[in-house]
Design a protein around this motif. Structure first.
Motif, mmCIF file in Angstrom:
data_model
loop_
_atom_site.group_PDB
_atom_site.id
_atom_site.type_symbol
_atom_site.label_atom_id
_atom_site.label_comp_id
_atom_site.label_asym_id
_atom_site.label_seq_id
_atom_site.Cartn_x
_atom_site.Cartn_y
_atom_site.Cartn_z
ATOM 1 N N GLY A 133 0.820 -1.198 0.000
ATOM 2 C CA GLY A 133 0.000 0.000 0.000
ATOM 3 C C GLY A 133 0.856 1.251 0.000
ATOM 4 O O GLY A 133 1.856 1.330 0.716
ATOM 5 N N ASP A 134 0.449 2.251 -0.796
ATOM 6 C CA ASP A 134 1.207 3.491 -0.879
ATOM 7 C C ASP A 134 0.381 4.516 -1.642
ATOM 8 O O ASP A 134 -0.627 4.179 -2.277
ATOM 9 N N GLY A 135 0.814 5.759 -1.583
ATOM 10 C CA GLY A 135 0.179 6.841 -2.318
ATOM 11 C C GLY A 135 1.196 7.569 -3.177
ATOM 12 O O GLY A 135 2.407 7.411 -3.018
ATOM 13 N N THR A 136 0.703 8.376 -4.106
ATOM 14 C CA THR A 136 1.569 9.140 -4.995
ATOM 15 C C THR A 136 0.847 10.404 -5.431
ATOM 16 O O THR A 136 -0.364 10.558 -5.199
ATOM 17 N N GLY A 137 1.590 11.286 -6.049
ATOM 18 C CA GLY A 137 1.018 12.529 -6.560
ATOM 19 C C GLY A 137 1.307 12.689 -8.036
ATOM 20 O O GLY A 137 2.385 12.345 -8.524
ATOM 21 N N GLY A 157 8.204 -1.875 -3.855
ATOM 22 C CA GLY A 157 8.657 -1.781 -5.248
ATOM 23 C C GLY A 157 7.548 -2.011 -6.256
ATOM 24 O O GLY A 157 7.509 -1.357 -7.316
ATOM 25 N N LEU A 158 6.604 -2.910 -5.976
ATOM 26 C CA LEU A 158 5.548 -3.223 -6.940
ATOM 27 C C LEU A 158 4.578 -2.060 -7.099
ATOM 28 O O LEU A 158 4.238 -1.674 -8.229
ATOM 29 N N ILE A 159 4.116 -1.483 -5.979
ATOM 30 C CA ILE A 159 3.168 -0.377 -6.098
ATOM 31 C C ILE A 159 3.837 0.855 -6.691
ATOM 32 O O ILE A 159 3.208 1.620 -7.440
ATOM 33 N N ASP A 160 5.135 1.051 -6.421
ATOM 34 C CA ASP A 160 5.855 2.172 -7.055
ATOM 35 C C ASP A 160 5.956 1.970 -8.567
ATOM 36 O O ASP A 160 5.873 2.943 -9.338
ATOM 37 N N SER A 195 4.497 4.384 -11.684
ATOM 38 C CA SER A 195 5.268 4.810 -12.858
ATOM 39 C C SER A 195 4.520 4.513 -14.143
ATOM 40 O O SER A 195 4.515 5.325 -15.091
ATOM 41 N N ARG A 196 3.869 3.355 -14.226
ATOM 42 C CA ARG A 196 3.111 3.010 -15.426
ATOM 43 C C ARG A 196 1.923 3.957 -15.630
ATOM 44 O O ARG A 196 1.622 4.355 -16.773
ATOM 45 N N ILE A 197 1.258 4.336 -14.554
ATOM 46 C CA ILE A 197 0.125 5.255 -14.678
ATOM 47 C C ILE A 197 0.592 6.620 -15.175
ATOM 48 O O ILE A 197 -0.035 7.246 -16.043
ATOM 49 N N LYS A 198 1.708 7.107 -14.646
ATOM 50 C CA LYS A 198 2.217 8.413 -15.054
ATOM 51 C C LYS A 198 2.658 8.406 -16.513
ATOM 52 O O LYS A 198 2.557 9.428 -17.203
ATOM 53 N N GLU A 199 3.151 7.268 -16.993
ATOM 54 C CA GLU A 199 3.508 7.173 -18.407
ATOM 55 C C GLU A 199 2.273 7.118 -19.302
ATOM 56 O O GLU A 199 2.306 7.575 -20.449
ATOM 57 N N TYR A 225 -8.667 8.127 -18.155
ATOM 58 C CA TYR A 225 -7.342 7.628 -18.514
ATOM 59 C C TYR A 225 -6.809 6.662 -17.446
ATOM 60 O O TYR A 225 -6.192 5.639 -17.776
ATOM 61 N N VAL A 226 -7.017 6.974 -16.184
ATOM 62 C CA VAL A 226 -6.496 6.131 -15.101
ATOM 63 C C VAL A 226 -7.143 4.760 -15.141
ATOM 64 O O VAL A 226 -6.464 3.716 -15.065
ATOM 65 N N TYR A 227 -8.456 4.715 -15.281
ATOM 66 C CA TYR A 227 -9.124 3.410 -15.243
ATOM 67 C C TYR A 227 -9.100 2.710 -16.593
ATOM 68 O O TYR A 227 -9.331 1.494 -16.652
ATOM 69 N N GLN A 228 -8.833 3.406 -17.675
ATOM 70 C CA GLN A 228 -8.518 2.718 -18.929
ATOM 71 C C GLN A 228 -7.190 1.979 -18.785
ATOM 72 O O GLN A 228 -7.050 0.840 -19.253
ATOM 73 N N TRP A 229 -6.211 2.638 -18.142
ATOM 74 C CA TRP A 229 -4.945 1.944 -17.878
ATOM 75 C C TRP A 229 -5.187 0.710 -17.019
ATOM 76 O O TRP A 229 -4.592 -0.350 -17.267
ATOM 77 N N TRP A 230 -6.041 0.834 -16.002
ATOM 78 C CA TRP A 230 -6.315 -0.317 -15.129
ATOM 79 C C TRP A 230 -6.880 -1.476 -15.937
ATOM 80 O O TRP A 230 -6.456 -2.621 -15.774
#
Length: 478
Positions: free
Chosen positions: A306-310, A417-420, A424-428, A450-455
């Motif tokens: 579990g983690d968060g990002t901006g 490492g996995l959530i990070d 990175s994939r979402i930001k790309e 875009y976020v949930y299309q990536w998902w």
């Protein structure tokens, strides 16, 4: 025994040949003709070498290295001078042997007639070839139109008809009792009902100045015709391209690893019109809605990070460029695709427990699972409240990986490492020029798509799997 008499050339004085076979005279004559191809130059060359020769025919021609200049001169000249059987003295003065006092002019009418005949034959061959090509294109268009219709039915883009099939639909304008049936008649001959319907359809389209670029339906009572788009779940807009091109666009969209509008239009051969942009946006939203629906039904178990990002997006005037995400990622077993859940949370300096609880992300984690975090204080309390075992490594102290023993799981690598890598994939995936929210704090809905299309595409990397899930989703909508 007397020696045989050897032949001596009168021009060069060498033995072994005579004047008529002198190579030096031939070379001199050739150079003179190449430099100035005129009768007087040839006469001078002959007089310098041998006076006994007679001109049997001379055709003047301009020789130039540049072909276009040669064509201009020949076109400007329009005729050619031919001197046949003239003595050298008359050839020098340019007197005609038939006594007209001018060089003989031969008209190019015969040559022009030959060119016209050749052009007529070429036009006839091109006409025959184009007629055959048009017939082939028409046959291919009929087959592709039927193939496109079958693809729409297979992908469930066509709605269910009046009897549960896709052969007839209720008329969208008339009251009950009017049914629209498909008009095709492809491959029919004679005066059958399909052929009559096709002729009637073509006549109606000709009156309305429309072409047979789609599959059409006709009302049984009103007689109005409707395109198949009217009975599909696709955006109800006017498409400036035929139905096979639309189906090809949708297929290439599914096959693309990362769909891009400009590349898809280039591959299919269409312009980026408003209707194409609406279709592209609609397909992205369909994947995003289905991805969010599947994510809500997902359950994570085992070792979960579990983690968060901006997200720092492109800064527009009056709009916020910062967006916060929080999520969980399940460590896969073997070569399976890593599963994850992603939620939008308010932007704050540190992760907030209330925001994580409001997102409902921890409701996806099964009991007795292991929660791995970066050492933030909120995760210890959240793990106790949801019945999870907690392991962490403190990033603020420079610790990025630890090894810890967990009952039932053995020795684990404690890191995020996995959530990070998911962040990175979402930001790309998200375009660089998109904005996060407006000045009032409302989230940009395009960013959400875009976020949930990536998902959706991350969890279903195979094209066939994505098409099957979307077909089932469109079948429910229809």
């Amino acid at each position: 025994m007397p020696k045989p008499q050897q032949r001596v050339c009168q021009h060069c004085g060498k033995a072994g040949h005579n004047l008529r076979s002198c190579p030096k005279l031939a070379q001199q004559l050739l150079r003179s003709v190449q430099k100035a191809p005129s009768p007087s130059a040839v006469v001078d060359a002959l007089r310098a070498g041998g006076l006994g020769l007679k001109v049997t025919g001379i055709q003047t021609k301009f020789i130039h290295r540049k072909a276009h200049k040669l064509q201009r001169r020949v076109a400007h000249k329009g005729s050619r001078r031919v001197h046949a059987g003239m003595p050298l003295d008359q050839l020098d003065t340019g007197v005609s042997p038939i006594g007209h006092g001018a060089p003989v002019k031969v008209s190019t009418a015969r040559k022009a007639a030959k060119g016209r005949k050749k052009a007529a034959n070429e036009r006839r061959r091109c006409l025959t070839r184009s007629t055959k090509d048009e017939a082939k294109l028409a046959l291919a268009e009929k087959k592709s139109m039927a193939k496109a219709w079958k693809a729409l039915v297979k992908w469930r883009l066509a709605k269910a008809g009046a009897r549960g099939n896709c052969s007839s639909y209720p008329c969208p304008r008339c009251p009950a009792g009017c049914t629209c049936t498909k008009l095709d008649g492809h491959g029919q001959t004679g005066n059958g009902p399909q052929t009559k319907r096709k002729k009637a359809l073509q006549a109606t389209l000709a009156v309305k100045k429309r072409k047979l670029t789609s599959v059409f339906f006709r009302g049984s009572r009103c007689g109005d015709i409707y395109s198949v788009i009217k009975f599909c779940v696709l955006p109800q807009v006017k498409y400036p391209f035929p139905l096979p091109a639309l189906v090809e666009f949708v297929e290439k969209y599914h096959a693309a690893t990362r769909p891009e509008l400009q590349q898809l239009c280039k591959d299919v051969g269409m312009s980026r019109s408003r209707s194409v942009m609406q279709l592209f946006r609609w397909l992205r939203w369909q994947e995003a809605n289905l991805g969010y629906e599947e994510m809500q039904a997902m359950t994570l178990k085992g070792v979960v990070e579990g983690d968060g990002t901006g997200l720092k997006l492109f800064k527009h005037e009056g709009k916020n460029c910062h967006v916060a995400l929080w999520g969980l990622a399940e460590r896969p077993r073997g070569s399976a695709v890593p599963r994850a859940v992603v939620y939008f949370v308010p932007v704050k300096k540190v992760e907030c427990r209330e925001d994580v609880l409001a997102s409902g992300g921890l409701d996806h984690v099964a009991n007795k699972s292991v929660l791995v975090s970066d050492g933030a204080r909120l995760y210890a309390r959240l793990a106790r409240e949801h019945g999870l075992r907690h392991r962490f490594c403190v990033h603020s102290k420079g610790v990025w990986n630890e090894r810890a023993r967990v009952r039932g799981y053995g020795t684990l690598d404690v890191n995020t490492g996995l959530i990070d890598e998911r962040w990175s994939r979402i930001k790309e995936w998200i375009p660089k020029g998109i904005w996060g929210s407006d000045g009032e704090g409302n989230l940009n809905v395009e960013l959400w798509s875009y976020v949930y299309q990536w998902w959706f595409r991350c969890h279903h990397p195979l094209k066939a799997d994505r098409q099957a899930r979307l077909a089932a989703y469109w079948g429910r909508e229809a």
